[in-house]
Structure formats: structure tokens, C-alpha cells
Design a protein around this motif. Sequence first.
Motif, PDB file in Angstrom:
ATOM      1  N   UNK A  20     -57.553  72.451 -50.235  1.00  0.00           N
ATOM      2  CA  UNK A  20     -56.187  72.315 -49.563  1.00  0.00           C
ATOM      3  C   UNK A  20     -55.397  71.447 -50.731  1.00  0.00           C
ATOM      4  N   UNK A  21     -54.240  71.589 -50.778  1.00  0.00           N
ATOM      5  CA  UNK A  21     -53.359  71.066 -51.919  1.00  0.00           C
ATOM      6  C   UNK A  21     -52.098  70.372 -51.317  1.00  0.00           C
ATOM      7  N   UNK A  22     -51.564  69.255 -51.746  1.00  0.00           N
ATOM      8  CA  UNK A  22     -50.259  68.988 -51.404  1.00  0.00           C
ATOM      9  C   UNK A  22     -49.403  69.665 -51.917  1.00  0.00           C
ATOM     10  N   UNK A  23     -48.358  70.436 -51.381  1.00  0.00           N
ATOM     11  CA  UNK A  23     -47.312  71.258 -51.841  1.00  0.00           C
ATOM     12  C   UNK A  23     -45.834  70.767 -51.181  1.00  0.00           C
ATOM     13  N   UNK A  24     -45.152  71.205 -52.155  1.00  0.00           N
ATOM     14  CA  UNK A  24     -43.610  70.784 -51.698  1.00  0.00           C
ATOM     15  C   UNK A  24     -43.244  72.003 -50.872  1.00  0.00           C
ATOM     16  N   UNK A  45     -33.772  71.098 -45.129  1.00  0.00           N
ATOM     17  CA  UNK A  45     -32.789  70.079 -45.650  1.00  0.00           C
ATOM     18  C   UNK A  45     -33.386  69.504 -46.969  1.00  0.00           C
ATOM     19  N   UNK A  46     -34.711  69.325 -47.121  1.00  0.00           N
ATOM     20  CA  UNK A  46     -35.400  68.931 -48.204  1.00  0.00           C
ATOM     21  C   UNK A  46     -36.855  69.273 -48.553  1.00  0.00           C
ATOM     22  N   UNK A  47     -37.422  69.089 -49.567  1.00  0.00           N
ATOM     23  CA  UNK A  47     -38.709  69.473 -49.777  1.00  0.00           C
ATOM     24  C   UNK A  47     -39.588  68.297 -49.159  1.00  0.00           C
ATOM     25  N   UNK A  48     -40.580  68.863 -48.455  1.00  0.00           N
ATOM     26  CA  UNK A  48     -41.551  67.623 -47.899  1.00  0.00           C
ATOM     27  C   UNK A  48     -42.918  68.095 -48.653  1.00  0.00           C
ATOM     28  N   UNK A  49     -43.621  66.755 -48.880  1.00  0.00           N
ATOM     29  CA  UNK A  49     -45.040  67.344 -49.313  1.00  0.00           C
ATOM     30  C   UNK A  49     -45.834  67.769 -48.048  1.00  0.00           C
ATOM     31  N   UNK A  50     -46.478  68.711 -48.006  1.00  0.00           N
ATOM     32  CA  UNK A  50     -47.426  69.164 -46.974  1.00  0.00           C
ATOM     33  C   UNK A  50     -48.856  69.526 -47.400  1.00  0.00           C
ATOM     34  N   UNK A  51     -49.842  69.303 -46.780  1.00  0.00           N
ATOM     35  CA  UNK A  51     -51.072  69.744 -47.162  1.00  0.00           C
ATOM     36  C   UNK A  51     -51.290  71.062 -46.774  1.00  0.00           C
ATOM     37  N   UNK A  52     -51.748  71.920 -47.680  1.00  0.00           N
ATOM     38  CA  UNK A  52     -51.763  73.352 -47.503  1.00  0.00           C
ATOM     39  C   UNK A  52     -53.191  73.800 -47.880  1.00  0.00           C
ATOM     40  N   UNK A  53     -53.512  74.780 -46.945  1.00  0.00           N
ATOM     41  CA  UNK A  53     -54.972  75.286 -47.086  1.00  0.00           C
ATOM     42  C   UNK A  53     -54.819  76.672 -47.226  1.00  0.00           C
ATOM     43  N   UNK A  54     -55.156  77.083 -48.499  1.00  0.00           N
ATOM     44  CA  UNK A  54     -55.085  78.534 -48.825  1.00  0.00           C
ATOM     45  C   UNK A  54     -56.242  79.328 -48.170  1.00  0.00           C
ATOM     46  N   UNK A  55     -55.708  80.416 -47.397  1.00  0.00           N
ATOM     47  CA  UNK A  55     -56.570  81.325 -46.503  1.00  0.00           C
ATOM     48  C   UNK A  55     -56.565  82.704 -47.303  1.00  0.00           C
ATOM     49  N   UNK A  56     -57.908  83.376 -47.381  1.00  0.00           N
ATOM     50  CA  UNK A  56     -57.911  84.713 -47.942  1.00  0.00           C
ATOM     51  C   UNK A  56     -58.692  85.343 -46.974  1.00  0.00           C
TER      52      UNK A  56
END
Length: 432
Positions: A380-384, A389-400
Motif C-alpha cells: 500500500x502507498x499514500x497517493x493523492x 475540491x482538493x487532492x487528499x492523501x489516501x492509503x491505496x492498496x494495489x490489487x491485481x
Amino acid sequence: MSQMTEIKVPDIGDFSDVPIIEIYVNPGDTVALDDALVTLESDKATMDVPASAAGVVKEVLVKLGDRVSEGHLLIRVESGLPAQTEPKTAKTEPIPADSTTVSAPAPTPAPVLVPAPVAPVAPPPPLSPGSKVHASPSVRAYARELGADLSKVKPSGPNGRILREDVTAWVKGVLTTPATVGASLGGSLDLLPWPKVDFSKFGEIEARPLSRIQKISGQNLARNWVMIPAVTYHEDADITELEAFRIQVNKENEKAGGAKLTMLAFLIKAVVRALQTFPAFNSSVDGENLILKKYFHIGFAADTPNGLMVPVIKNADQKGIFEIAQETGELARQAREGTLKPGDMQGAGFTISSLGGIGGTYFSPIINAPEVAILGVNKSALKPVWDGKAFQPRLTLPLSLTADHRVIDGALATRFNVCLAQLLADFRRVTL
Ligand code: CAO
């Protein structure tokens, strides 16, 4: 009362002095009406001479290589049945001289051997250009029935003729050759041999034998890669809240000395919920049937010093996340120590391969047959993420997600991914 029937060469059109290239019967054999007795071959066609009477072969009056014309006496058959006064015409088949396909037999018996355009009864197997296959119509029919490519069959008959036994031997060979198991008989992979290179010519080397697990899993992976028409679909799951929750629970538990929740345990629980919504992902192809499993056994790939192993969490739908976390940890430990029992690696309906503890963005996991899908997970990585309204830092989990296209098409796979991502984004949905 028994009766002797003389079987002669029937009307073979303009041809004469045609060599006999196969004899199918011996004295004492019983033949049925229309059984092929001998095959003649001109330079343009082959032709089976059929039995015009059923009975027991008394005499075979010709031998291989004899040249015969219409009216030549071939065989005497003794039977209780009345002999046909008019012998049937021979079954003919043109030999493709330089065509790229093996022709099918003429749909109706033609009295002459002249090659005529024929409608194939089945897609003919390809021949390499310029090649010529020598086989009787009955052998060709047999090959077609089995889907055997005659151009690949090694002939053992006279003058390079393919016999029925050659076709049988070829089919047996295909069925017992691991590289072509499951490939259609007419379309074996025809792979080049593995390149043989003397690496020491280029520098220092060390030969290290593959482990037993590497050999076994290597064979499985190769089969699955070749036999499953698989497509990988990617999705990002927002796990900001889930990870915050996991950390919070783990902190609370740490103080109490309790077990640790892992992201893998949450993933297993969310996958079970998604499988309940999309049962096709918890299935296996079995011949003409799709077997839908009502149980939820989830395999997970474990990296061990000896290679990849896949322990299985049984009945994950009936287990809590703590229990799943504890069990995956225990099974992964046993996998690494080599103490897993065979039963701990059987029965999975779906597999998760998590590389999240190591890194990576996305990958294409190979389906663990006979399952029809596998979920790959990376770090998982923090992504904007734009919230309007604005970019928010979200923890994103890449699924394949890799899915077998025979069972799961792109729309269904993407729906599964979207569902899974929603479950992970708001884990309360798992309970709905
Ligand atoms: N994103 C970010 N961090 C993650 C993560 C993810 N998706 N998944 C795990 N982590 C973190 C964990 O939180 C842990 O950190 P902390 O110790 O700070 O909590 C750390 O990475 C190590 O986790 P782990 O990998 O040891 O444990 P796990 O429960 O996540 O996974 C197991 C267990 C057995 C799946 C894992 O050890 C493993 O073997 N993975 C490899 C699987 C593999 O080889 N797949 C490829 C198959 S095809 O060749």
C-alpha cells in the motif's frame, strides 16, 4: 448353407495396374459387409476395396505390391449370406499432391479415382506445404475422428504409409507428453526444444539443483500458464480507514498481549464476502461442468526458503479475523519450516498472493488450477486522490486479479474488483 464369394477389384475408372499398398485381412479373419479388405494406390488417389459379403476369409490371393486392375481376384470369403452380385464401388480418396491440407473423403462413393473438389467433413489438420501424407481412407477417417494431425504421425507401413497403429501410437504419445497435455490433439504446442547454452563460455558459473518444491510448483505453474486463458485486472482500494483501524486494534491488543491483526487476514475476510456475491470466482471447470463451491477455503501464497507454497485457510467464512490472522501466521511458519501437512495445502477455491510486505505496485499472478481466479496484492502507498475540491492523501492498496476468461469475462472481473475495493474501503460492508 455356406457359400464362397470371390471378391474382385471393382470398377476403378480409367486406372489399371494399381499397386496394393495395404492388406487388412488374413485367412481365418471374419469380415463384415463393407469392411475394408485392401487399399490400392494410384499416383492420384487411394482407395479401399470393401467386402461385398460378410463371412470368413478363406484365401487372400494377392500380396503387398501386386498390381491389379478391375476384375482382379483378391479374396475368397465363405459365408452363409448370399453374395452380392454386383460388387460395391470402391471408396476413394484423392491424395493431395502439393496442397497444404489433407483432404477429406468424397461425401459419396465415386467410381473413379480422379481427385475432385470435396467438402471437408471436419476442419482438416494442416500439412506443411509440399508434404504428402500416405494413408488409406480408413486411416484418415480414424485420424480425423481422434483429431490426429497426420502430418505429424510417423509412418511404419510400406513406402512410408501411415497405418492405424501409427495413429494410435501418436495419440498415446501426445496424451502422455506433459508439454502437450490438454492441448488439442490436432494443435499440439509444437514448441522448440529448450535452448542449450554453455554459459561457462561467457564467465564463471555455479550449477545449483532446483529444490523439490521448485520442480513441482514449476510444473504446475507452467501448465496453468499454458492452459488457462487468463487476464489480469487491476484496481486500487482505499484502505486509509482500514489500516488506521488495524493499527488501532493492534495497539490495544499489544498492551493486552493479544494477537496481531494482519492486512492479509482482512483481505481473506473481504475476499470471502466478494466470493459470496460473485460465486463464479469460487468455482472450477470440470469437463463440461462448472463446479460451484459452497464452502470458502482460501489459499495464500507463502514465500519459503525452498520455494513457493500455498497453505489453505479452511471455512474462512466461519472464522473471525483474529482467528484467520493467527492461522495464516501459523501455517506460514510451518510452510517455512517444511512441516506443513498435505491436507493444509488442499481444497482451496480461491488464492491470494500478497507481496505487500515486500513492495511492488502491480503484478500478474498465475491462477492456481483448478481454481479460476487469484488475487495479487502489493504494498500500500499514500497517493493523492482528488475528492472534488482538493487532492487528499489516501492509503491505496494495489490489487491485481487474474481470472480464467473461460469462466469470468472482463466485466465480471472488474465488478469483483470494484466490490472488493468497496469492502476494503469500508469494512462495515463485509457484515452486510
Ligand atoms: N502493504 C503495506 N504493508 C504491508 C502489506 C501491504 N499490502 N502487507 C503486509 N505489509 C506489512 C505488514 O504490515 C508487516 O509490517 P509490520 O510488521 O510493520 O506490521 C510487513 O509488511 C510484513 O508482513 P508479512 O509479509 O510478513 O506478513 P503478511 O501477513 O502480510 O503476509 C505471507 C504473510 C505469508 C503472505 C507473507 O509472509 C509471504 O510469504 N508473502 C509472499 C507471497 C508470495 O511470495 N507471493 C508471490 C507468489 S508468485 O511468486
